[in-house]
Each structure stands twice: as structure tokens, then as C-alpha cells.
Design an enzyme around this catalytic site. Structure first.
Site, PDB file in Angstrom:
ATOM      1  N   GLU A  72       0.829  -1.209   0.000  1.00 49.08           N
ATOM      2  CA  GLU A  72       0.000   0.000   0.000  1.00 49.08           C
ATOM      3  C   GLU A  72       0.860   1.254   0.000  1.00 49.08           C
ATOM      4  OE1 GLU A  72      -3.309   2.526   0.090  1.00 49.08           O
ATOM      5  OE2 GLU A  72      -3.031   0.451  -0.534  1.00 49.08           O
ATOM      6  N   HIS A 134     -11.862   5.296  -8.316  1.00 50.77           N
ATOM      7  CA  HIS A 134     -10.407   5.465  -8.244  1.00 50.77           C
ATOM      8  C   HIS A 134      -9.731   4.794  -9.443  1.00 50.77           C
ATOM      9  CE1 HIS A 134      -6.777   6.641  -6.340  1.00 50.77           C
ATOM     10  NE2 HIS A 134      -6.396   5.442  -5.951  1.00 50.77           N
TER      11      HIS A 134
END
Length: 327
Positions: A72, A134
């Protein structure tokens, strides 16, 4: 560094961000860091014993998975670098009066919105509509950067290729259909519906009797502590998956027809080459989609399927630009 070179680098970075985003999502690492922009209240992934203990105090009940957290954070670091590159492009275009100004401004606004969507993806615990938005934002950014690159590097087609220009409306329809299919793919992934059907060509069993369109495509799915691994029941996920497969058939048919007509009618090698590239990418993308089903979504193939969608989109944007531009 010339603006053209800067745009090339930024296009590559954008594609890398899309690849990292897909890899992170498919590794179920979207919540590898439960906060934003840091990770467990720190600037980087906690690795020392004291940092991990502090992280667990801040987020009780959560176990620090360093692998997912690093996935991430690396995605965020590269996305942040991309933001700086976009800012650099905007400044260069603003200083250069001969460069386009409106398009760089739109790209700058989009990158800020993408950052907000990245934050909401985490804070809203992978809400599918946000995750899909997104994804689409990343593909839109890639497309706009290609358009800006093409506008700074004039495209010359001898004679304008009037026969091929007649295909411009068909190319526009193909682009819209492809975008809709990419959105369906994003919705399939964000709802963890990629393996809802494991048979070919559409789905196993009496699938047509179990379609639940309203539940499957409702943008809001209620309040949940987390949307990780999906919250929809099997019929809804199956409906999403079937819709994506039907969309793939429609998309392939329209784009193959466009490529065939472009090959037959175009006089320029540029457009004929684009038709060949479009066919090859379509074949690869269809094979990757089938492989995902037969092999039960292996990570490498699933990520490659995302890359294939991005390359198809770039090809269709280029074809539309070539056909619609002023001669």
C-alpha cells in the site's frame, strides 16, 4: 528536459501506478494501512517492535501485516511522485505560451481528485463505488496525458486519409463501449465477483434465473464495518460477473469490426498499424480473461488483464484522436 520527454516519463509512471494499484487490490492489501496518508499513524510502515506496539495501541484489534502495508505504501509513494510530475507538466505548460493550457489544468484537477479518492478508498473501507471511481480516475488520467502528448507532437497523416475519417463516429462509439467495459471490470473487481462464475461461456447452472440487476448494480450497499472481500450475496456477484462477460463479447465485436474497417479503408500506415495493434491487444485481452476463469484468477494474469485494458484504452484514444483531429 523537453515537455515531450516529460510527458513520456509521466505516461510510464501513470501506467506503473495503475499496475501497482491492481496488484495491491488483488493481493487484498487495499487496507494494508488503515489510515491515510501515513501507515498506522507513522510516516512509513512500522517494522520495529516499539513502532508495532504503538500501531496496535492506535488501532486495537488490527494486526500489522508488513507485506500488505508495504504494498500500500509503495503504491502511495509512486502515486505521490506521479503527482509531482503532473505539477511539473502544469508549470511547464503555463510558462510556455505555445503549449496547451486547459488540458494540463484539467489533468492537475484530476490528480487532486485521484488523491482524494485514494484517501476515501481507505477511510470508507474499500466501498466499491469509491474503488471503481479510483480505478476509472487512473485510466482517465492516462488517457488525458496521452492526449496532451499527442497535442505537443503533431500527428502527420499524408492527405488526411479522408476514407478513414468516415469511421470517426464508429471509433467514438467503440471508445464509449470500451470505457463502459472497463467500468464493469472495476465493478467486478471491487465487489470480489471475479470468481463468481467458473464455467464457460457465461456461467454454471441456471444462472439466468438468478440475475439480480438492482442489487448487483446499486452504487450504495448500506453501512458496513468494511467492504473488504465484498458484502453482496452470490446472485448479485454472479450477475455482475455475467454482465462483464457479456460486455466483453460486445466490446470485442465492436472493436474488431472497427479494426477490420480501419484496415480496409485507411490509406495511411499509421492507422493501418493501429488497427493491427487493436486486434492483437483484443486477442491477448480475451485470452487473459479466459485464463483468469480457467486458472482461478492467478495474480500475474489478473494484473496483466488490467494492463491490457489500459493499453486498449490508449490505442482507442489514439485512433479517435487521429480520426477526429483537424486535417
Amino acid at each position: 528536459m523537453t515537455l515531450t520527454t516529460l510527458l513520456r516519463i509521466t505516461l510510464v509512471f501513470t501506467l506503473i501506478v495503475i499496475i501497482l494499484g491492481a496488484y495491491t487490490r488483488l493481493e487484498d492489501a487495499g487496507l494494508g494501512c488503515p489510515d491515510w496518508p501515513g501507515c498506522y499513524g507513522q510516516l512509513t510502515v512500522p517494522t520495529q517492535t516499539g513502532d508495532i506496539q504503538q500501531a496496535q495501541q492506535l488501532f486495537p484489534g488490527l494486526e500489522v501485516d508488513q507485506y500488505k502495508a508495504w504494498l500500500e505504501m509503495i503504491h502511495r509513494y509512486v502515486a505521490g511522485t506521479l503527482g509531482l510530475l503532473v505539477l511539473w507538466i502544469g508549470i511547464r505548460c503555463w510558462k510556455d505560451q505555445d503549449s496547451p493550457n486547459k488540458l494540463p489544468a484539467a489533468i492537475a484537477v484530476l490528480i487532486l481528485f485521484q488523491a482524494a479518492l485514494g484517501m476515501w478508498t481507505v477511510t470508507m473501507k474499500l466501498m466499491p463505488i469509491v474503488v471503481m471511481a479510483h480505478l476509472l480516475g487512473g485510466f482517465t488520467l492516462l488517457s488525458l496525458l496521452l492526449l496532451l502528448y499527442l497535442r505537443t507532437r503533431p500527428l502527420r497523416i499524408p492527405g488526411g486519409d479522408a476514407p478513414a475519417r468516415r469511421l470517426a463516429p464508429l471509433a467514438a462509439i467503440g471508445l464509449v463501449i470500451l470505457i463502459a467495459q472497463i467500468a464493469l471490470g472495476g465493478w467486478t473487481s471491487s465487489n470480489y465477483a471475479a470468481l463468481a462464475c467458473t464455467a464457460l461461456p457465461l456461467c454454471e447452472g441456471d444462472w439466468s434465473s438468478n440475475l439480480t440487476l438492482i442489487e448487483a448494480f446499486s452504487p450504495f450497499q448500506g453501512q458496513h464495518a468494511s467492504f473488504e472481500y465484498g458484502v453482496l450475496d452470490y446472485p448479485a456477484r454472479m450477475t455482475i460477473h455475467v454482465a462483464h462477460r457479456i460486455g466483453a463479447i460486445i466490446t470485442a465485436a465492436v472493436l474488431l469490426y472497427l479494426a477490420l474497417q480501419l484496415w480496409r479503408q485507411a490509406r495511411s500506415r499509421t492507422l493501418q498499424r493501429s488497427a493491427v495493434i487493436l486486434v492483437l491487444l483484443l486477442i491477448v485481452q480475451l485470452l487473459l480473461g479466459i485464463s483468469n476463469i480457467v486458472l482461478h484468477l492467478p495474480l500475474g494474469i489478473a494484473v496483466s488483464h488490467n494492463v491490457g485494458a489500459a493499453l486498449l484504452l490508449l490505442t482507442m484514444v489514439f485512433i479517435n484522436y487521429a480520426l477526429w483531429r483537424k486535417a
